[in-house]
Design an enzyme around this catalytic site. Structure first.
Site, PDB file in Angstrom:
ATOM      1  N   GLY A  39      35.428  75.645  38.489  1.00  0.00           N
ATOM      2  CA  GLY A  39      35.251  76.835  37.680  1.00  0.00           C
ATOM      3  C   GLY A  39      34.040  77.635  38.080  1.00  0.00           C
TER       4      GLY A  39
ATOM      5  N   ASN B 282      35.404  81.502  27.907  1.00  0.00           N
ATOM      6  CA  ASN B 282      35.930  82.250  29.047  1.00  0.00           C
ATOM      7  C   ASN B 282      37.445  82.316  28.968  1.00  0.00           C
ATOM      8  OD1 ASN B 282      37.452  81.007  31.563  1.00  0.00           O
ATOM      9  ND2 ASN B 282      36.181  79.346  30.697  1.00  0.00           N
TER      10      ASN B 282
ATOM     11  N   SER C 211      45.278  71.959  32.583  1.00  0.00           N
ATOM     12  CA  SER C 211      44.550  71.955  31.319  1.00  0.00           C
ATOM     13  C   SER C 211      43.932  73.283  30.937  1.00  0.00           C
ATOM     14  CB  SER C 211      43.447  70.893  31.377  1.00  0.00           C
ATOM     15  OG  SER C 211      42.565  71.165  32.462  1.00  0.00           O
TER      16      SER C 211
ATOM     17  N   LYS D  59      43.673  66.709  35.742  1.00  0.00           N
ATOM     18  CA  LYS D  59      42.707  67.237  34.772  1.00  0.00           C
ATOM     19  C   LYS D  59      43.448  67.652  33.515  1.00  0.00           C
ATOM     20  CE  LYS D  59      38.716  70.243  34.230  1.00  0.00           C
ATOM     21  NZ  LYS D  59      37.677  71.020  34.936  1.00  0.00           N
TER      22      LYS D  59
END
Length: 335
Positions: free
Chosen positions: A63, A111, A175, A211
């Protein structure tokens, strides 16, 4: 030289997405000039996981460096491993701006980037140049799917086929709350349909991790744990940002849409981590992510069953000193 507090303060005055972009650019520039940011990965509590040697158990979460532009500089900050992405097959801009919001009263960020990515071609070029010299620790590559894709398993499979040769481990990210429908792939049957072609596509054998979100019910955890104990996966990353909004949030921006990260995520993400560890073999690796803002937080993840941990939002508020503190506390907890 370490990143100065003055630089951190200046970045803190910028709008959050601009600060993120400038942070990557500054690290990329330091990397290009081969400026020493620190001495390299902190050599605290080294361990072997997934058949890989980790100088320390603290990683940079996916990220931050979405397009593999500042990997070597991230290691120089002290991280024991770095994960880039999420990388999707075709370039896409992500969601409209503004899409990142600081919640300083809560030590949090919201975000809704939406897998903004320069795509596989760009990532492959970057990684090819990067790996002409060895890295000081493991590199993870986090794979996503394009927002408008009609065949998301194929998106992950093509990412695995093309990027496995550059990775020490690969991550299938199902995810993110910011790509519509993505989290439905966490269902057990959907995971089998997703992971089988990903495994088959990997011409170069690499550990494969999944994830998952922190917003999981016990039945979801049971399903995913069952898949994790099968032949398709080598470990889990728990978890991503949360779509939930704890009642304790004080910021006026708390109602913004997107994924919440930072301090409020520590307790719920650690609870889900603990639930997974209770269902899984003790030697199956789990990377704990979410809410780490101190050494004590990293130790709490270790106590809940994390094999390694990753940071991102905590760096915004605590700076790179958090990496050393987390590594030291995680190692002490392990002892």
């Amino acid at each position: 030289m370490a990143l100065s507090e003055q630089t951190a303060r200046l970045l803190g005055r910028l709008p959050p997405e601009a600060a993120h972009r400038w942070s990557v650019w500054l690290l990329r520039g330091a990397q290009a000039l081969r400026l020493p940011l620190e001495s390299g990965p902190h050599r605290l509590a080294p361990r072997q996981v997934l058949g890989l040697d980790f100088p320390n158990p603290i990683g940079l979460a996916a990220g931050f460096d979405k397009d593999a532009e500042a990997v070597r500089a991230a290691f120089s900050l002290g991280f024991g491993f770095v994960e880039v992405g999420s990388i999707v097959p075709q370039p896409q801009p992500g969601n409209p701006r503004p899409r990142v919001f600081r919640l300083p009263e809560d030590g949090a960020v919201i975000n809704r980037y939406g897998f903004n990515s320069k795509g596989l071609d760009h990532a492959e070029r970057r990684l090819d140049r990067l790996l002409r010299r060895p890295l000081p620790g493991p590199l993870g590559i986090n794979l996503g799917a394009n927002k408008l894709s009609e065949d998301r398993p194929a998106d992950y499979a093509i990412g695995a086929r093309r990027l496995a040769p550059y990775a020490d481990y690969l991550v299938v990210n199902v995810s993110s709350p910011n790509t519509p429908g993505l989290r439905t792939l966490q269902d057990a049957a959907a995971l089998d349909r997703l992971l089988e072609p990903v495994r088959a596509a990997m011409a170069t054998a690499r550990p494969l991790l999944l994830k998952v979100a922190p917003d999981l019910e016990p039945a979801d955890i049971d399903d995913i744990a069952g898949v994790a104990q099968g032949p398709l996966l080598d470990g889990l990353i728990v978890g991503n940002t949360t779509a939930a909004r704890p009642a304790s949030l004080r910021s006026a921006l708390a109602s913004e849409a997107g994924g919440l990260s930072g301090r409020p995520l520590l307790a719920p993400s650690t609870a889900v981590l603990r639930a997974f560890r209770e269902r899984l073999a003790p030697d199956l690796p789990i990377i704990g992510v979410g809410g780490i803002a101190s050494g004590a937080d990293a130790a709490a993840k270790r106590a809940a069953g994390a094999t390694l941990v990753q940071l991102y939002t905590g760096l915004i508020y605590e700076g790179p000193a958090l990496i050393h503190a987390a590594a030291q506390a995680f190692g002490a907890e392990a002892d």
